[in-house]
Design a protein around this motif. Structure first.
Motif: not given
Length: 278
Positions: A152-178
């Motif tokens: 996707d040349k626009a860079g707007e496509a969600l191309t893959h998943e990444v698991p997030l470390t439980a309790g990490s800042l990124l997990s808390k910010i996004t409310g996600k574990r994946t």
């Protein structure tokens, strides 16, 4: 009028600009749009390698965002590189000025303790500044790795998943574990530098996000906010609330930070390293 936190944003450089066809500052409007949408005021960093000027720019800003763009000079982080791999590197048309400028900025950010959001190349540069090597070209150096350059040349496509470390800042910010992310890079990090911890990886081992380690030991650098991501959340803020949340939390940290305090750290982007890269 409400005070908007001032965010210093690093630009790329273009070989030919629009006005007089000379080397020019270049910045995707998506970075500024994301900061504005989150309630911040973006300010483009000056195209200079004058340390005093860059230190003052960091001092006046409430936070800094390092952006994506061209590759980093591999001579900064690897001693020997096969010619075949070196040919994959696409560096800025500025004779190393961007690399030097960002090394200085990273040093100043950690000395002045400013909030930092590092995206793609910026994420990689932080790791290089603290003395860690990178994968120069994933396809040729990691056979069997997943494809990290999206179609996707626009860079707007969600191309893959990444698991997030439980309790990490990124997990808390996004409310996600994946977290579903976009992908547009051929270089990558397998291990974060000492002060940082990987909080997201793809199945092939490439780090997709890192944060400062929670423990404080041996003078490890501390920041009011730090998040480094390999993907491009600025291209996803209009459709995905979890990616806008990254900028919102960053801008909130910048608003709380104010002018910051200058302190000494162990950042590897110190003066000796900077002088060697000239």
């Amino acid at each position: 009028m409400v005070h908007l936190p001032l965010i210093l944003v690093t630009p790329s450089s273009e070989k030919k600009g629009v006005e007089f066809q000379d080397t020019s500052s270049s910045l995707s409007f998506r970075y500024e749009e994301a900061i504005l949408k989150a309630g911040g005021l973006p300010m483009v960093a000056p195209m200079t390698t004058d340390r005093d000027v860059l230190a003052e720019a960091v001092r006046r800003a409430d936070g800094v965002m390092l952006t994506g763009g061209d590759d980093i000079n591999p001579d900064l982080y690897v001693k020997k590189l096969p010619h075949k791999v070196r040919k994959t590197v696409m560096m800025p048309p500025d004779n190393g000025a961007r690399d030097l400028r960002e090394l200085i900025l990273i040093d100043e950010i950690f000395e002045q303790r400013k909030p930092l959001l590092a995206i793609c190349r910026g994420f990689q540069m932080v790791n290089v500044a603290f003395g860690r090597e990178m994968v120069v070209d994933i396809p040729s150096q990691l056979p069997g790795a997943r494809k990290h350059t999206g179609r996707d040349k626009a860079g707007e496509a969600l191309t893959h998943e990444v698991p997030l470390t439980a309790g990490s800042l990124l997990s808390k910010i996004t409310g996600k574990r994946t977290l579903r992310v976009n992908s547009s890079h051929h270089q990558g990090i397998l291990e974060p530098a000492g002060p940082f911890a990987a909080v997201a990886r793809t199945e092939d081992g490439i780090v997709e996000a890192m944060e400062l380690r929670p423990e404080v030991s041996n003078g490890s650098p501390r920041l009011p906010f730090f998040l480094g991501v390999q993907f491009h959340p600025e291209r996803l803020v209009n459709k995905h609330a979890e990616h806008l949340a990254i900028f919102s939390r960053f801008v909130e940290a910048c608003a709380r930070n104010g002018n910051g305090t200058r302190v000494k750290t162990r950042a590897r982007a110190k003066r000796i390293r900077i002088q060697k890269s000239k």
